[in-house]
Design an enzyme around this catalytic site. Structure first.
Site, mmCIF file in Angstrom:
data_model
loop_
_atom_site.group_PDB
_atom_site.id
_atom_site.type_symbol
_atom_site.label_atom_id
_atom_site.label_comp_id
_atom_site.label_asym_id
_atom_site.label_seq_id
_atom_site.Cartn_x
_atom_site.Cartn_y
_atom_site.Cartn_z
ATOM 1 N N TRP A 258 43.751 37.025 41.793
ATOM 2 C CA TRP A 258 42.332 36.641 41.348
ATOM 3 C C TRP A 258 43.241 36.337 39.494
ATOM 4 O O TRP A 258 44.288 37.591 39.846
ATOM 5 C CB TRP A 258 41.561 37.344 40.818
ATOM 6 C CG TRP A 258 40.996 37.035 40.101
ATOM 7 C CD1 TRP A 258 39.889 35.619 39.936
ATOM 8 C CD2 TRP A 258 39.838 38.322 39.392
ATOM 9 N NE1 TRP A 258 39.100 35.272 39.044
ATOM 10 C CE2 TRP A 258 38.658 36.876 38.587
ATOM 11 C CE3 TRP A 258 40.056 39.244 38.952
ATOM 12 C CZ2 TRP A 258 37.707 37.909 37.560
ATOM 13 C CZ3 TRP A 258 39.227 40.026 37.726
ATOM 14 C CH2 TRP A 258 38.094 38.989 37.558
ATOM 15 N N ASP B 227 40.337 46.364 44.626
ATOM 16 C CA ASP B 227 39.372 45.452 44.553
ATOM 17 C C ASP B 227 38.135 45.189 45.594
ATOM 18 O O ASP B 227 38.483 44.187 46.255
ATOM 19 C CB ASP B 227 40.455 43.873 43.515
ATOM 20 C CG ASP B 227 39.228 43.213 43.117
ATOM 21 O OD1 ASP B 227 39.574 42.237 41.819
ATOM 22 O OD2 ASP B 227 37.341 43.556 42.212
ATOM 23 N N LYS C 165 28.458 38.452 43.509
ATOM 24 C CA LYS C 165 28.246 37.359 44.393
ATOM 25 C C LYS C 165 27.028 38.147 45.647
ATOM 26 O O LYS C 165 26.839 37.161 45.774
ATOM 27 C CB LYS C 165 30.148 37.495 44.738
ATOM 28 C CG LYS C 165 31.068 37.357 43.977
ATOM 29 C CD LYS C 165 31.680 36.338 43.355
ATOM 30 C CE LYS C 165 32.658 37.077 42.293
ATOM 31 N NZ LYS C 165 32.799 36.182 41.619
#
Lengths: 430, 425
Positions: free
Chosen positions: B136, B217, B271
């Protein structure tokens, strides 16, 4: 479908048996929050929490403002939860900065500033501190003595060294104005000064209008950068415009200031973490550049601020009816605080306390800086179940019609002996 | 006296590469434009989605007159923290039962990563973190600004469009002993390529033997699982087998906890609950003993207090309301399944559309990759071409968000990919 592998059996393999954190010491408790912790641990029915600066009503209950409830009902379920709602953000920022810079401010109309929402006052200060470090890496921050304890933590964690400037005079219990001006003059040109524009935390001692003009003038001579931490707009005089007077003086004098704003106390939005950081610039292009840099810092720290609080503030400030309601509610909150100040002072005077308590009504904002010693503070907690921070700062919002007499008696008790010391010293001096 | 700004010499910061895509998209006047940049879920109509269960939870909170707006503790909402830890480590996790887990509420995944990294920079002995190549876009900045030095380990193999497992093992094997290693718990962003369970086991053994500290993560827990759960045996999946349990996405994390070792995990509800704007997340640090966990928590507070004092309540209250109510929890998984169904359908439609056009190349990775994104394998030039000629917006690494597609727009995208590949090789 096959059952998933859920075994939690200890696996044997050649792991290094390293305990990573054995050397980690327990951290010292936060001096403000630990007061509330101690209060909660106390089972006495007489206990009073005078620690954290959050508003309470006359029954000692936290308050949700009516304007906030209305705003919540309006936005619940009808909005989309999108973190990039740029229109809402910029509206909120524009309305927020108008509160400090003025509704018809040229600076705002011409876009000559960089403004971003921030995580309440703490977040706004921290963003600025990080920004200061990045673009003025050799600079330090001048903080008033005393100041909110977290100011020191914020600039330290941003790796900007801090220095104190004189502010409070413990003898007069007022502003040490001449020493303050000296410190401004003696600081190197172009130093960064943090100022409380109203309702100084923890002392409640604010400069007069004339004194602000002098401070502004001296800062201009030295080309200092003034950074205002506006956490209590509305809580000094009850009038939002009047409470922004110091900032307006600096603007008139042409300073390009920075300003942190919090909506925690004056909108009661404590736990939503809503605030604003603004930095005045030469023109809108520079404003855009500064803003872009601030957003970069924020994006590596937490992304963007939570949208719920932003929506609440934006809804309230953009809607004239709701804004009027809010302004009234701020006045009501302050009215109760001022009433408690008057009552506490009268009660102490009625107890024939020989000490001078006029500062209770002279000081402004949520706090009364009592001058009580750490021993007296401890005695109040131990014997009377009354809790405040060790520096003797009393949050007046914890005082109610129901407990003010108990509080006055308790303060009188612990300060009796200090009166005797004073008498002896006076006799020696005579 | 001239009071020029003390910040006059400042230049405009570069646009964030991911959010900048949306900025460019917004400026485009074309009616055919398509935004496949940021990983935010969109409905078939292209609208952001508020889950019904989230709306209901929010209404419950608003209607509850007894709720008041006081500061949360520095560590956040207690219920939320407990429930979050259970979600990722398992309700019956021995580490949780032994009080060995310190969990603090943070501002979504970003905030959790930053707080964890700041803690490590202060208290850990090895200030290097290894991040996968690619990862990311915000990861390097978050860690660097927290005071860690960032190195990379090989992850994605462009030739196979899969995992470069050999390279991964070599690089972690050569890493400084004790270094921190960032691991994507599932649905790797941006590639969608995840190790199999067998591969995870090898990674775990290697890391433990070198004393490397895992930092997970977990931004896509449950979303990826549901996608993968639905596909069952129809589509070969990277984790190796199908499952009916919603704990699967967290399996790599739980393997590391099960061996008794320590690790960090950053969770995001952006999300999987559609709570992007509310910034809801949690950082957990699994420690050897309860005593250490308690001290670690106290030090985490010192990181948080000068950053923003305490976290925002709204999103965390919504999450806690849903997670603690079994009926709402079930409804949540059903809504997630609908989201996942749509993503899978888009993957299939795009794959079929490219096959129908005879677009050169192997496009099976579109249906193999896991999560919201497809790492198309298109290069920067092809991406720029698609933006210019077809008004399709994506990050320059060729990552597209499948959630930004609809049945109506798939043909347009397929045409664009076909043109880009055939005209630009």
């Amino acid at each position: 479908m096959r059952r998933f592998f859920t075994s939690t059996a200890r696996r044997r393999c050649s792991t290094k048996n390293i305990a990573w954190w054995d050397h980690v010491l327990p951290a010292p408790k936060d001096p403000i929050f630990c007061v509330t912790e101690a209060f909660h641990a106390d089972s006495s029915p007489n206990k009073i929490n005078l620690g954290v600066g959050a508003y309470r009503d006359d029954e000692g209950r936290p308050v949700v403002l009516q304007c906030v409830r209305e705003a919540e009902a309006r936005i619940a379920g009808s909005r989309f939860l999108e973190s990039n709602s740029a229109a809402v953000s910029s509206k909120m920022v524009e309305e927020s900065v108008k509160l400090v810079f003025g509704q018809d401010s040229d600076v705002v109309n011409e876009g000559r500033f960089a403004g971003v929402q921030a995580l309440s006052g703490t977040g706004a200060c921290r963003l600025f501190a990080e920004f200061q470090r990045r673009f003025h890496p050799e600079s330090r921050i001048y903080l008033p003595d005393p100041t909110w304890s977290n100011h020191h933590n914020i600039w330290r964690d941003a790796q900007v060294p801090a220095k104190n400037y004189h502010y409070y005079h413990p003898d007069s219990k007022g502003l040490n104005f001449s020493a303050l001006i000296d410190d401004i003059k003696n600081a190197p040109d172009g130093s960064f000064f943090l100022l409380h524009p109203c309702a100084h935390n923890p002392t409640g001692v604010d400069p007069t209008e004339d004194q602000w003009k002098e401070i502004s003038y001296q800062c201009k001579v030295k080309n200092h950068f003034p950074f205002f931490d506006m956490a209590y707009q509305g809580f000094a005089s009850g009038d939002l415009e009047k409470d922004a007077q110091a900032i307006r003086i600096f603007l008139e004098d042409g300073h390009l200031i920075g300003c942190a704003q919090s909506f925690a106390k004056n909108m009661g939005l404590y736990e939503h973490r809503v605030g604003c950081l603004s930095i005045l610039c030469n023109d809108s292009k520079q404003g855009a550049a500064v803003r872009s840099q601030l957003q970069q810092i924020a994006s590596a720290m937490y992304g963007s601020p939570p949208v719920h609080g932003v929506l609440l503030v934006s809804t309230i400030l953009s809607n004239p009816d709701m804004k009027s309601l809010w302004i009234e509610e701020v006045k009501m909150m302050l009215y109760r605080i001022q009433k408690m100040r008057t009552t506490l002072q009268e009660s102490l005077e009625n107890l024939d306390s020989p000490l001078n308590w006029e500062n209770i009504t002279k000081q402004v904002g949520l706090f009364f800086f009592s001058g009580l010693t750490p021993n007296q503070v401890e005695q109040l907690a131990r014997e009377f179940h009354i809790y405040m921070t060790r520096d003797g700062r009393i949050s007046m919002s914890g005082v109610t019609t129901g407990n003010v007499n108990y509080l006055a008696n308790a303060i009188h008790e612990v300060t009796r002996s200090s009166k005797e010391e004073t008498k002896i010293l006076c006799n020696i001096g005579a | 006296m001239d009071s020029g700004s003390v910040f006059a010499s400042l230049v405009q910061a570069p646009e964030d590469p991911i959010l900048g895509v949306t900025v460019a998209y917004n400026k485009d006047p074309s009616p055919n434009k398509l935004n496949l940049g940021v990983g935010a879920y969109r409905t078939e109509e292209g609208k952001p989605l508020v889950l019904d269960v989230v709306r209901r939870a929010e209404q419950l909170l608003v209607n509850d007159q007894s709720r008041v707006k006081e500061y949360l503790p520095i560590v956040g909402l207690a219920d939320f923290n407990k429930l979050s830890a259970k979600l990722i480590f398992g309700a019956d996790s021995p580490a949780i039962q032994a009080n060995r887990v310190a969990t603090v509420q943070c501002l979504s995944g970003t905030g959790s990563l930053r707080v964890g990294a700041e803690f490590l920079a202060r208290h850990y002995h090895q200030l290097t973190i290894y991040i996968p190549q690619p990862t990311w876009g915000n990861h390097p900045k978050v860690f660097t600004l927290a005071g860690l030095s960032v190195k990379t380990y090989r992850y994605y193999d462009p030739a196979t469009r899969g995992l470069n497992f050999q390279g991964l093992l070599e690089d972690l094997g050569a890493a400084t002993s004790g270094a921190i290693v960032l691991l994507h718990a599932c649905a790797h962003n941006p590639t969608g390529v995840d190790p199999t369970l067998e591969q995870w086991e090898q990674i775990r053994q290697l890391m433990r033997s070198k004393g490397l500290l895992p930092f997970f993560d977990s931004a896509y827990q449950v979303v990826a699982l549901v996608v993968w759960w639905i596909t069952g045996g129809q589509i070969e999946n990277m984790l190796g087998f199908a499952s009916g349990s919603l704990d699967a996405d967290a399996q790599p994390v739980r393997m590391f906890v099960a061996d008794g070792g320590e690790c960090l995990a950053a969770q995001s509800y952006a999300k999987n609950m559609g709570l992007y704007g509310e910034r809801v997340g949690a950082l957990s640090i699994v420690c050897k003993t309860a005593d250490v966990a308690s001290k670690v928590e106290s030090q985490l507070k010192l990181v948080i207090r000068p950053m923003y004092s305490n976290p925002p309540i709204h999103g965390a209250s919504i999450v806690a309301t849903i997670l603690k109510d079994s009926k709402m929890y079930d409804e949540w998984t059903v809504e997630l399944k609908a989201m996942a169904d749509r993503i899978i359908s888009m993957r299939k439609q795009l794959f079929d559309a490219l096959s129908a056009r005879g677009t050169p190349g192997d496009w099976s990775h579109i249906i193999k990759q896991i999560g919201m994104f497809t790492f198309t394998g298109l290069n920067g030039e092809q991406v720029a071409f698609m933006t210019k000629e077809y008004h399709i917006y994506m990050t320059s690494d060729g990552r597209i968000s499948m959630a930004g597609l609809s049945s109506k727009t798939v043909p347009h995208l397929a045409d664009a990919i076909h043109a880009a590949v055939t005209r630009m090789g």
